[in-house]
Motif scaffolding. Structure first.
Motif, PDB file in Angstrom:
ATOM      1  N   THR A 280       0.903  -1.666   0.232  1.00 15.73           N
ATOM      2  CA  THR A 280       0.032   0.047   0.479  1.00 15.73           C
ATOM      3  C   THR A 280       1.037   1.288  -0.130  1.00 15.73           C
ATOM      4  OG1 THR A 280       0.199   0.279   2.369  1.00 15.73           O
ATOM      5  CG2 THR A 280      -1.844  -1.394   1.165  1.00 15.73           C
ATOM      6  N   ILE A 281       0.346   1.952  -0.873  1.00 21.94           N
ATOM      7  CA  ILE A 281       1.047   3.556  -0.725  1.00 21.94           C
ATOM      8  C   ILE A 281      -0.169   4.436  -0.200  1.00 21.94           C
ATOM      9  CG2 ILE A 281       2.232   5.207  -2.289  1.00 21.94           C
ATOM     10  CD1 ILE A 281       2.635   3.352  -4.313  1.00 21.94           C
ATOM     11  N   HIS A 282       0.436   5.342   1.114  1.00 21.58           N
ATOM     12  CA  HIS A 282      -0.096   6.515   2.073  1.00 21.58           C
ATOM     13  C   HIS A 282      -0.467   7.466   0.739  1.00 21.58           C
ATOM     14  CE1 HIS A 282       0.917   3.624   5.439  1.00 21.58           C
ATOM     15  NE2 HIS A 282       1.212   4.302   5.326  1.00 21.58           N
ATOM     16  N   ALA A 283      -2.027   8.381   1.247  1.00 19.88           N
ATOM     17  CA  ALA A 283      -1.356   9.517   0.427  1.00 19.88           C
ATOM     18  C   ALA A 283      -0.248  10.542   0.333  1.00 19.88           C
ATOM     19  CB  ALA A 283      -3.014  10.080   1.251  1.00 19.88           C
ATOM     20  N   PRO A 284       0.404  10.538   1.292  1.00 18.67           N
ATOM     21  CA  PRO A 284       1.014  11.673   0.438  1.00 18.67           C
ATOM     22  C   PRO A 284       2.164  10.918  -0.325  1.00 18.67           C
ATOM     23  CG  PRO A 284       0.713  12.228   2.717  1.00 18.67           C
ATOM     24  CD  PRO A 284       0.685  10.550   2.369  1.00 18.67           C
ATOM     25  N   ARG A 285       2.747  10.254  -0.478  1.00 16.76           N
ATOM     26  CA  ARG A 285       3.500   9.520  -1.456  1.00 16.76           C
ATOM     27  C   ARG A 285       3.258   9.534  -2.912  1.00 16.76           C
ATOM     28  NH1 ARG A 285       8.350   4.887  -0.061  1.00 16.76           N
ATOM     29  NH2 ARG A 285       8.343   4.579  -2.559  1.00 16.76           N
ATOM     30  N   LEU A 286       1.531   8.808  -2.514  1.00 18.22           N
ATOM     31  CA  LEU A 286       1.002   8.772  -3.605  1.00 18.22           C
ATOM     32  C   LEU A 286       1.006  10.002  -4.720  1.00 18.22           C
ATOM     33  CD1 LEU A 286      -0.534   7.046  -5.740  1.00 18.22           C
ATOM     34  CD2 LEU A 286      -2.270   7.483  -4.975  1.00 18.22           C
ATOM     35  N   LEU A 287       0.869  11.374  -3.938  1.00 22.33           N
ATOM     36  CA  LEU A 287       0.284  12.798  -3.904  1.00 22.33           C
ATOM     37  C   LEU A 287       1.795  13.396  -4.677  1.00 22.33           C
ATOM     38  CD1 LEU A 287      -2.047  14.432  -2.108  1.00 22.33           C
ATOM     39  CD2 LEU A 287      -2.298  13.037  -4.403  1.00 22.33           C
ATOM     40  N   LEU A 288       3.091  12.621  -4.148  1.00 15.77           N
ATOM     41  CA  LEU A 288       4.363  13.228  -4.161  1.00 15.77           C
ATOM     42  C   LEU A 288       5.026  12.454  -5.330  1.00 15.77           C
ATOM     43  CD1 LEU A 288       6.879  14.883  -3.968  1.00 15.77           C
ATOM     44  CD2 LEU A 288       7.511  12.797  -2.359  1.00 15.77           C
ATOM     45  N   LEU A 289       4.837  11.305  -5.819  1.00 17.97           N
ATOM     46  CA  LEU A 289       5.104  10.423  -6.986  1.00 17.97           C
ATOM     47  C   LEU A 289       4.386  10.710  -8.111  1.00 17.97           C
ATOM     48  CD1 LEU A 289       4.755   6.763  -5.365  1.00 17.97           C
ATOM     49  CD2 LEU A 289       7.172   8.203  -6.520  1.00 17.97           C
ATOM     50  N   LEU A 290       2.615  10.923  -8.122  1.00 19.68           N
ATOM     51  CA  LEU A 290       2.071  11.318  -9.149  1.00 19.68           C
ATOM     52  C   LEU A 290       1.908  13.118  -9.193  1.00 19.68           C
ATOM     53  CD1 LEU A 290      -1.005  11.161  -7.773  1.00 19.68           C
ATOM     54  CD2 LEU A 290      -0.444  10.185  -9.831  1.00 19.68           C
ATOM     55  N   GLY A 291       2.697  13.668  -8.821  1.00 21.09           N
ATOM     56  CA  GLY A 291       3.095  15.430  -8.812  1.00 21.09           C
ATOM     57  C   GLY A 291       4.295  15.123  -9.507  1.00 21.09           C
ATOM     58  N   THR A 292       5.470  13.767  -9.320  1.00 22.54           N
ATOM     59  CA  THR A 292       6.742  13.910  -9.592  1.00 22.54           C
ATOM     60  C   THR A 292       6.854  13.566 -10.813  1.00 22.54           C
ATOM     61  OG1 THR A 292       7.782  13.406  -7.823  1.00 22.54           O
ATOM     62  CG2 THR A 292       9.123  13.356  -9.504  1.00 22.54           C
ATOM     63  N   SER A 293       6.097  12.291 -11.045  1.00 22.12           N
ATOM     64  CA  SER A 293       5.846  12.072 -12.334  1.00 22.12           C
ATOM     65  C   SER A 293       4.628  12.827 -13.999  1.00 22.12           C
ATOM     66  CB  SER A 293       4.612  11.151 -12.751  1.00 22.12           C
ATOM     67  OG  SER A 293       3.268  10.956 -12.467  1.00 22.12           O
ATOM     68  N   LEU A 294       3.724  14.432 -13.154  1.00 20.36           N
ATOM     69  CA  LEU A 294       3.344  14.590 -14.286  1.00 20.36           C
ATOM     70  C   LEU A 294       4.469  15.679 -14.181  1.00 20.36           C
ATOM     71  CD1 LEU A 294       0.402  15.672 -12.448  1.00 20.36           C
ATOM     72  CD2 LEU A 294       0.274  13.896 -14.292  1.00 20.36           C
ATOM     73  N   VAL A 295       5.389  16.696 -13.377  1.00 21.15           N
ATOM     74  CA  VAL A 295       6.670  17.634 -13.437  1.00 21.15           C
ATOM     75  C   VAL A 295       7.537  16.780 -15.201  1.00 21.15           C
ATOM     76  CG1 VAL A 295       9.018  18.669 -13.132  1.00 21.15           C
ATOM     77  CG2 VAL A 295       6.302  18.272 -11.450  1.00 21.15           C
ATOM     78  N   VAL A 296       7.937  15.507 -15.174  1.00 23.16           N
ATOM     79  CA  VAL A 296       8.769  14.756 -16.234  1.00 23.16           C
ATOM     80  C   VAL A 296       8.236  14.711 -17.252  1.00 23.16           C
ATOM     81  CG1 VAL A 296       9.570  12.873 -16.179  1.00 23.16           C
ATOM     82  CG2 VAL A 296       9.717  13.447 -14.054  1.00 23.16           C
ATOM     83  N   ARG A 297       6.541  14.238 -17.057  1.00 22.54           N
ATOM     84  CA  ARG A 297       6.228  14.104 -18.114  1.00 22.54           C
ATOM     85  C   ARG A 297       6.358  15.823 -18.413  1.00 22.54           C
ATOM     86  NH1 ARG A 297       5.114  13.111 -23.306  1.00 22.54           N
ATOM     87  NH2 ARG A 297       2.794  13.429 -23.903  1.00 22.54           N
ATOM     88  N   PHE A 298       5.737  16.191 -18.093  1.00 28.07           N
ATOM     89  CA  PHE A 298       5.166  18.647 -18.638  1.00 28.07           C
ATOM     90  C   PHE A 298       7.116  18.960 -18.886  1.00 28.07           C
ATOM     91  CE2 PHE A 298       5.972  22.975 -17.718  1.00 28.07           C
ATOM     92  CZ  PHE A 298       4.614  23.533 -18.948  1.00 28.07           C
ATOM     93  N   GLY A 299       8.225  18.162 -18.999  1.00 24.90           N
ATOM     94  CA  GLY A 299       8.996  18.800 -18.986  1.00 24.90           C
ATOM     95  C   GLY A 299       9.197  18.024 -20.522  1.00 24.90           C
ATOM     96  N   GLN A 300       8.659  16.830 -20.957  1.00 30.20           N
ATOM     97  CA  GLN A 300       9.526  15.997 -21.751  1.00 30.20           C
ATOM     98  C   GLN A 300       7.871  16.863 -23.245  1.00 30.20           C
ATOM     99  OE1 GLN A 300       7.682  12.078 -21.426  1.00 30.20           O
ATOM    100  NE2 GLN A 300       9.931  11.554 -20.472  1.00 30.20           N
ATOM    101  N   THR A 301       6.876  16.936 -22.697  1.00 32.11           N
ATOM    102  CA  THR A 301       5.984  18.136 -23.535  1.00 32.11           C
ATOM    103  C   THR A 301       6.915  18.916 -24.037  1.00 32.11           C
ATOM    104  OG1 THR A 301       4.042  17.108 -22.344  1.00 32.11           O
ATOM    105  CG2 THR A 301       3.899  18.787 -24.095  1.00 32.11           C
ATOM    106  N   LEU A 302       7.643  19.689 -23.451  1.00 34.00           N
ATOM    107  CA  LEU A 302       8.434  21.318 -23.656  1.00 34.00           C
ATOM    108  C   LEU A 302       9.366  21.167 -24.853  1.00 34.00           C
ATOM    109  CD1 LEU A 302       8.340  23.262 -19.725  1.00 34.00           C
ATOM    110  CD2 LEU A 302       6.844  23.569 -21.992  1.00 34.00           C
ATOM    111  N   ARG A 303       9.961  19.462 -24.352  1.00 31.68           N
ATOM    112  CA  ARG A 303      11.031  19.301 -25.236  1.00 31.68           C
ATOM    113  C   ARG A 303      10.090  18.599 -27.070  1.00 31.68           C
ATOM    114  NH1 ARG A 303      12.784  18.127 -20.451  1.00 31.68           N
ATOM    115  NH2 ARG A 303      12.730  15.691 -21.225  1.00 31.68           N
ATOM    116  N   SER A 304       9.687  18.403 -26.594  1.00 30.24           N
ATOM    117  CA  SER A 304       8.867  17.760 -27.824  1.00 30.24           C
ATOM    118  C   SER A 304       8.942  18.891 -29.065  1.00 30.24           C
ATOM    119  CB  SER A 304       7.487  17.682 -27.610  1.00 30.24           C
ATOM    120  OG  SER A 304       6.411  16.614 -28.858  1.00 30.24           O
ATOM    121  N   GLU A 305       9.062  17.747 -30.561  1.00 32.55           N
ATOM    122  CA  GLU A 305       9.730  18.517 -31.967  1.00 32.55           C
ATOM    123  C   GLU A 305       7.997  19.060 -32.200  1.00 32.55           C
ATOM    124  OE1 GLU A 305      12.084  19.971 -32.542  1.00 32.55           O
ATOM    125  OE2 GLU A 305      13.377  18.647 -30.608  1.00 32.55           O
TER     126      GLU A 305
END
Length: 73
Positions: free
Chosen positions: A3-28
């Protein structure tokens, strides 16, 4: 099952969103417009709000209860 506790889950989701956002910015592929950027900003904002609510729930409840006691005679 782990099980993943809510704060850790939110942190993981936020991190993945930031990474994906960075990939979107670099997209050609610039013909997609700015919609993915706004979707990421909206999701990141919602994640931050949810994380803050989880972390500050006790303090927010006590502030609300104190305010309600002042309103009621």
């Amino acid at each position: 099952m782990r099980t993943i506790h809510a704060p850790r889950l939110l942190l993981l989701l936020g991190t993945s969103l930031v990474v994906r956002f960075g990939q979107t910015l670099r997209s050609e592929d610039r013909e997609r417009g700015d919609v993915p950027g706004w979707v990421m900003i909206t999701l990141m904002s919602a994640t931050l709000v949810a994380f803050i609510l989880v972390m500050a729930q006790g303090a927010l409840e006590s502030m609300f209860n104190a305010a309600m006691e002042k309103v009621n005679p």
